[in-house]
Design an enzyme around this catalytic site. Structure first.
Site, PDB file in Angstrom:
ATOM      1  CE  LYS A   1      -3.698  -2.629   2.142  1.00  0.00           C
ATOM      2  NZ  LYS A   1      -4.342  -3.117   3.351  1.00  0.00           N
TER       3      LYS A   1
ATOM      4  CD  GLN B   1      -3.207  -4.766   6.530  1.00  0.00           C
ATOM      5  OE1 GLN B   1      -3.168  -3.770   5.817  1.00  0.00           O
ATOM      6  NE2 GLN B   1      -3.773  -5.902   6.122  1.00  0.00           N
TER       7      GLN B   1
ATOM      8  CG  ASP C   1      -9.591  -0.583   4.880  1.00  0.00           C
ATOM      9  OD1 ASP C   1      -9.434  -0.795   3.668  1.00  0.00           O
ATOM     10  OD2 ASP C   1      -8.814  -0.990   5.762  1.00  0.00           O
TER      11      ASP C   1
END
Ligand code: NAP
Length: 291
Positions: A52, A96, A119
């Site tokens: 990322k 994460q 997200d």
């Protein structure tokens, strides 16, 4: 068998994002800034976060990585999230997953400022997605829709089987594909580990989205001729012939389905790169919304 090249499509998306960033710079607008919170030293999680950050560099975004030992308490992690929420330079951030077991994942995700929730896992954004409202779509389902769109695969009126019902992949993609939108309008069935007639459901489907994490589970005798398969699964399997000692495998046995499948996403190089591209697209959107 036609391969849907997720790597190629993701490069198209990243190039579009890069030119938007260049335009923003020309117009003295803010350069998007994505941050990642990583707890513990899980190997695959570190690899995903590094990818990322690398993608941020590629499109000209700023990026930050906040790493914490897996001994961090839930309360301390919440305090760190609040700091990122209050940092005006950061447009969007991700926590994460997976988090260490002692930390309540839902509690943590609900602490993320919904305006920075690139997200799309905050209950407010997830609810907006379910209602079909404009929001940050979770990156993997958004990547699947983008792949389907750019590959001109028809979904309207098609029988679609989503295998897996997780909050991050199966559930949201089943919602998106059944919505009354151009790349929706499918008749969706959701299967999971308690489904009893999976093979029959697969054979009856025009489009299969497989998100189970079971290596090479779907075989050629389970699918309809000419159907499309989006293989979301990513599993590391031991492979002594590889330098790394493992290889990455999807949910689908590619050799076994090759004679009957119409379109298929490979693993690696299918949905994975699209997930990262859509995360960056969400970050660009978060930045633009705060102009
Ligand atoms: P998850 O939370 O473990 O969910 C797996 C789902 O599959 C569950 O709903 C489970 O059913 C179902 N399942 C498991 N075995 C099954 C079987 N034999 N038959 C039918 N259903 C079965 O996993 P996830 O987070 O959704 O991830 C799924 C896979 O996608 C993993 O390999 C993951 O690494 C990969 N992934 C890839 C990306 C990407 O960017 N390409 C992104 C996210 C995830 P129950 O609900 O009944 O347990």
């Amino acid at each position: 068998m036609k391969i849907i090249d997720g790597k190629k499509v993701s490069i198209e998306v990243l190039d579009e994002i890069k030119s938007s960033v260049e335009n923003r710079a020309k117009n003295s607008l803010k350069i998007p800034h994505l941050a990642a919170i990583l707890v513990g030293d899980d190997g695959p999680s570190q690899t995903y976060v590094n990818s990322k950050i690398k993608a941020c560099d590629r499109v000209g975004f700023k990026s930050s990585l906040f790493k914490y030992n897996d001994s961090i308490s839930e309360q301390d992690l919440i305090s760190e999230i609040q700091k990122v929420n209050n940092n005006d330079d950061i447009d969007g951030f991700i926590v994460q997953l997976p988090l260490p077991k002692k930390i309540n994942q839902e509690k943590i995700l609900s602490q993320v400022d919904p305006h920075k929730d690139v997200d799309g896992f905050h209950p407010i954004n997830y609810g907006k997605m379910a209602l079909g409202l404009d929001t940050f779509l979770p990156a993997t389902p958004a990547g699947i829709i983008e792949l389907i769109k750019r590959s001109k695969i028809q979904t309207e009126g098609k029988k679609c089987l989503v295998i897996g019902r997780s909050q991050i992949v199966g559930r949201p993609i089943s919602i998106l594909l059944s919505q009354s939108k151009v790349f929706g309008n499918s008749t969706v069935t959701v299967a999971h580990s308690k489904t009893i007639n999976l093979k029959e459901l697969c054979i009856d489907s025009d489009l299969i989205i497989s998100a189970i994490g079971s290596p090479e589970f779907i075989k050629g005798n389970m699918i309809k001729k000419g159907s499309t398969i989006i293989d979301v699964g990513i599993t590391r399997v031991d492979d002594s012939s590889s330098n790394k000692g493992y290889r990455i495998v999807g949910d689908v046995d590619l050799n076994s389905v090759s004679d009957s499948v119409g379109y298929i996403t490979p693993v690696p190089g299918g949905v994975g790169p699209m997930t990262i591209a859509m995360l960056l697209q969400n970050t660009l959107k978060a930045c633009s919304l705060s102009d």
